[in-house]
Design a protein around this motif. Sequence first.
Motif, PDB file in Angstrom:
ATOM      1  N   ALA A   1      20.525 -82.375 -12.540  1.00 13.62           N
ATOM      2  CA  ALA A   1      19.582 -82.521 -13.654  1.00 13.62           C
ATOM      3  C   ALA A   1      20.257 -83.115 -14.890  1.00 13.62           C
ATOM      4  O   ALA A   1      19.643 -83.900 -15.624  1.00 13.62           O
ATOM      5  CB  ALA A   1      18.954 -81.172 -13.996  1.00 13.62           C
ATOM      6  N   ASP A   2      21.531 -82.746 -15.117  1.00 14.32           N
ATOM      7  CA  ASP A   2      22.214 -83.283 -16.295  1.00 14.32           C
ATOM      8  C   ASP A   2      22.334 -84.792 -16.220  1.00 14.32           C
ATOM      9  O   ASP A   2      22.155 -85.507 -17.221  1.00 14.32           O
ATOM     10  CB  ASP A   2      23.593 -82.638 -16.440  1.00 14.32           C
ATOM     11  CG  ASP A   2      24.464 -82.778 -15.187  1.00 14.32           C
ATOM     12  OD1 ASP A   2      23.900 -83.008 -14.088  1.00 14.32           O
ATOM     13  OD2 ASP A   2      25.700 -82.647 -15.296  1.00 14.32           O
TER      14      ASP A   2
ATOM     15  N   ILE B   1      18.781 -86.250 -16.831  1.00 14.41           N
ATOM     16  CA  ILE B   1      18.414 -86.192 -18.245  1.00 14.41           C
ATOM     17  C   ILE B   1      19.177 -87.244 -19.044  1.00 14.41           C
ATOM     18  O   ILE B   1      18.606 -87.937 -19.896  1.00 14.41           O
ATOM     19  CB  ILE B   1      18.688 -84.781 -18.798  1.00 14.41           C
ATOM     20  CG1 ILE B   1      17.755 -83.775 -18.124  1.00 14.41           C
ATOM     21  CG2 ILE B   1      18.527 -84.733 -20.310  1.00 14.41           C
ATOM     22  CD1 ILE B   1      18.157 -82.327 -18.329  1.00 14.41           C
ATOM     23  N   GLU B   2      20.467 -87.382 -18.742  1.00 17.21           N
ATOM     24  CA  GLU B   2      21.279 -88.382 -19.423  1.00 17.21           C
ATOM     25  C   GLU B   2      20.761 -89.791 -19.132  1.00 17.21           C
ATOM     26  O   GLU B   2      20.708 -90.647 -20.030  1.00 17.21           O
ATOM     27  CB  GLU B   2      22.737 -88.254 -18.976  1.00 17.21           C
ATOM     28  CG  GLU B   2      23.695 -89.212 -19.673  1.00 17.21           C
ATOM     29  CD  GLU B   2      25.126 -89.051 -19.185  1.00 17.21           C
ATOM     30  OE1 GLU B   2      25.935 -89.952 -19.453  1.00 17.21           O
ATOM     31  OE2 GLU B   2      25.416 -88.028 -18.529  1.00 17.21           O
TER      32      GLU B   2
ATOM     33  N   VAL C   1      17.680 -90.629 -18.391  1.00 17.30           N
ATOM     34  CA  VAL C   1      16.415 -90.832 -19.112  1.00 17.30           C
ATOM     35  C   VAL C   1      16.690 -91.119 -20.579  1.00 17.30           C
ATOM     36  O   VAL C   1      16.142 -92.070 -21.155  1.00 17.30           O
ATOM     37  CB  VAL C   1      15.508 -89.588 -18.964  1.00 17.30           C
ATOM     38  CG1 VAL C   1      14.269 -89.732 -19.858  1.00 17.30           C
ATOM     39  CG2 VAL C   1      15.073 -89.409 -17.517  1.00 17.30           C
ATOM     40  N   LYS C   2      17.542 -90.307 -21.178  1.00 18.55           N
ATOM     41  CA  LYS C   2      17.838 -90.496 -22.602  1.00 18.55           C
ATOM     42  C   LYS C   2      18.551 -91.817 -22.859  1.00 18.55           C
ATOM     43  O   LYS C   2      18.378 -92.431 -23.925  1.00 18.55           O
ATOM     44  CB  LYS C   2      18.684 -89.324 -23.110  1.00 18.55           C
ATOM     45  CG  LYS C   2      17.914 -88.006 -23.172  1.00 18.55           C
ATOM     46  CD  LYS C   2      18.782 -86.872 -23.698  1.00 18.55           C
ATOM     47  CE  LYS C   2      17.967 -85.585 -23.846  1.00 18.55           C
ATOM     48  NZ  LYS C   2      18.811 -84.450 -24.324  1.00 18.55           N
TER      49      LYS C   2
ATOM     50  N   LEU D   1      12.439 -79.880 -15.991  1.00 21.54           N
ATOM     51  CA  LEU D   1      12.641 -81.086 -16.803  1.00 21.54           C
ATOM     52  C   LEU D   1      11.922 -80.961 -18.140  1.00 21.54           C
ATOM     53  O   LEU D   1      12.444 -81.372 -19.183  1.00 21.54           O
ATOM     54  CB  LEU D   1      12.150 -82.321 -16.048  1.00 21.54           C
ATOM     55  CG  LEU D   1      13.000 -82.755 -14.847  1.00 21.54           C
ATOM     56  CD1 LEU D   1      12.347 -83.927 -14.121  1.00 21.54           C
ATOM     57  CD2 LEU D   1      14.408 -83.134 -15.292  1.00 21.54           C
TER      58      LEU D   1
ATOM     59  N   ALA E   1      14.029 -78.898 -20.314  1.00 24.73           N
ATOM     60  CA  ALA E   1      15.212 -79.611 -20.786  1.00 24.73           C
ATOM     61  C   ALA E   1      14.873 -80.588 -21.911  1.00 24.73           C
ATOM     62  O   ALA E   1      15.659 -80.772 -22.852  1.00 24.73           O
ATOM     63  CB  ALA E   1      15.862 -80.365 -19.625  1.00 24.73           C
ATOM     64  N   PHE E   2      13.699 -81.199 -21.812  1.00 24.65           N
ATOM     65  CA  PHE E   2      13.286 -82.156 -22.841  1.00 24.65           C
ATOM     66  C   PHE E   2      12.482 -81.498 -23.964  1.00 24.65           C
ATOM     67  O   PHE E   2      12.016 -82.180 -24.875  1.00 24.65           O
ATOM     68  CB  PHE E   2      12.464 -83.285 -22.211  1.00 24.65           C
ATOM     69  CG  PHE E   2      13.285 -84.257 -21.409  1.00 24.65           C
ATOM     70  CD1 PHE E   2      14.152 -85.137 -22.039  1.00 24.65           C
ATOM     71  CD2 PHE E   2      13.215 -84.280 -20.026  1.00 24.65           C
ATOM     72  CE1 PHE E   2      14.912 -86.031 -21.303  1.00 24.65           C
ATOM     73  CE2 PHE E   2      13.969 -85.178 -19.280  1.00 24.65           C
ATOM     74  CZ  PHE E   2      14.832 -86.054 -19.924  1.00 24.65           C
ATOM     75  N   GLU E   3      12.294 -80.167 -23.846  1.00 26.59           N
ATOM     76  CA  GLU E   3      11.567 -79.403 -24.853  1.00 26.59           C
ATOM     77  C   GLU E   3      10.181 -79.999 -25.111  1.00 26.59           C
ATOM     78  O   GLU E   3       9.802 -80.289 -26.244  1.00 26.59           O
ATOM     79  CB  GLU E   3      12.370 -79.322 -26.155  1.00 26.59           C
ATOM     80  CG  GLU E   3      13.701 -78.608 -25.991  1.00 26.59           C
ATOM     81  CD  GLU E   3      14.468 -78.500 -27.295  1.00 26.59           C
ATOM     82  OE1 GLU E   3      14.130 -79.241 -28.242  1.00 26.59           O
ATOM     83  OE2 GLU E   3      15.400 -77.679 -27.365  1.00 26.59           O
TER      84      GLU E   3
ATOM     85  N   LEU F   1       5.966 -85.366 -20.151  1.00 23.11           N
ATOM     86  CA  LEU F   1       7.093 -85.971 -19.438  1.00 23.11           C
ATOM     87  C   LEU F   1       6.763 -87.404 -19.015  1.00 23.11           C
ATOM     88  O   LEU F   1       5.593 -87.744 -18.810  1.00 23.11           O
ATOM     89  CB  LEU F   1       7.422 -85.159 -18.189  1.00 23.11           C
ATOM     90  CG  LEU F   1       8.134 -83.823 -18.337  1.00 23.11           C
ATOM     91  CD1 LEU F   1       8.163 -83.093 -16.994  1.00 23.11           C
ATOM     92  CD2 LEU F   1       9.561 -84.016 -18.860  1.00 23.11           C
TER      93      LEU F   1
END
Length: 540
Positions: A375-376, A379-380, A382-383, A462, A465-467, A473
């Motif tokens: 997931a890390d 997320i990285e 996506v960002k 997710l 993680a993205f709050e 999403l």
Amino acid sequence: MFCYQCEQTAKGQACDKMGVCGKAPETSDLQDLLVYVLRGISVVALEGRKVGLVNQEADRFVAAGLFSTLTNVNFDNTRFEGLIAQALELREALKKEVAAKGGATEYSQPPVNWTPAVDVRPLAEQAEGFGLDRDHSDNVDLKSLQHLVLFGLRGVAAYVDHAYLLGQEDEAVYTGIHEGLAAIYEDKDLGAWVAQTMKVGEINLRAMELLDAANTGTYGHPVPTEVPLGAKAGKAILVSGHDLKDLKSILEQTEGKGINVYTHGEMLPCHGYPELKKHAHFHGHYGTAWQNQQKEFAAFPGAILMTTNCIQKPSTYIEDIFTTGLVGWPGVQHVKNGDFGPVIEKALAMPGFAADEDKGSVMTGFARNAVLGVADKVIEAVKGGDIRHFFLVAGCDGAKPGRNYYTEFVEKVPQDCMVLTLACGKFRFFDKKLGDIGGIPRLLDIGQCNDAFSAIQIAVALAGAFECDVNDLPLSMVLSWYEQKAVAILLTLLHLGIKGIRLGPSLPAFITPNILNFLVENFDIKPISTPDEDLKAILG
């Protein structure tokens, strides 16, 4: 007969002469009669709960009985006659138990009191008056919701039965099933019936959670696994359906016998489970989705076992195929769960594959633990802009024209987008080589339709993680439906407040225009259009 519970129903309206699935009118009528009697059991079971009586046999039987009426499970009239007789016996015993506890002694609901006529007419003939077009509201919108509840409960029952066989169950889920079946005899308005459909989604979420716990607790969490699509020289058994316990039994009973075991259809994700994949003779995957089995099974040189729904009328291979559990077809040998000696004997008597075949491979095993384990990185990515969007392209496959939409859609998904998939809808594109993004495959097979719980947990994680909310999403759901498990999953997604789902290839015949408008207005649910138009609408 009157049946419109599946996506391929005749003319998009209803099967009234012969089921598109191959179901005869007599079989359809017996299924409807069984459900009618099950509704009676549910009424009595709820009365029992008022006086502290919970009958586990009744709970489990109602779930199994509903599951047996799911599309492409059982076509054997004799089996249904036996189930109806068992249901009547169980209902009468339960009535006595409730009365003995100080509960109701009389019931006004017709299915609590119905018994077969004492004349010589066949039971199938007596069953003609219990179809889906009878004994339901005259208000077409109320009837639409009543049937949405019934079909959703059939899907729930499938997951409940699977979980029970592995030791996982919850009285609250059984109570929810009883409440849904008995609700037709309560004075409910449109709003109350909408709430009842959401309740089905809620209990299905719990049922899928139980099944997930059963599968992963027994066989471990799936891990990414490369699965051969070709054959290995030697004797062979093909296992189709969904049941992991039956597959495990086959693997154990064939150990050291020189038989290679293959999966078919939704059994493909089984290769990712550690306790299943540890068997050296668990070789690979054969064939594609359920609707292609008549051609694929005819070419398979070994024994075939159907563990759950998806069976079609056998052709030249009728002597080579076996059913187990709730599955049945007239003339096909039925074996008890776990007693697979006849299947093994047939496999040893057949020629098997003459030589090794290399037909490439596919990846599976990307359930929630595997995906959330990276997931890390996701997320990285996506960002950092490497991953722009996620598409969940999932659901049921089928033979009806229009399903090539899903193949074309996945092929046209941009290179900076990920595709998650599950259920047999994946077979439209499961062998596409889509590459990867930062070492993460762009096509992730989460598992069976049973594994929708994993997909939900991935989305929830997710979002955390993205709050943000799941609906915020960069995730779009493009779903295909065929049978009632897909209906149950859709209701679960609506219960969770998921919006913007695209559904196809056609909308359910049992959804009236007014109910469809409600779904559009409240959940932004959409019919699919074309891949280009839908991708443009989603991505801009």
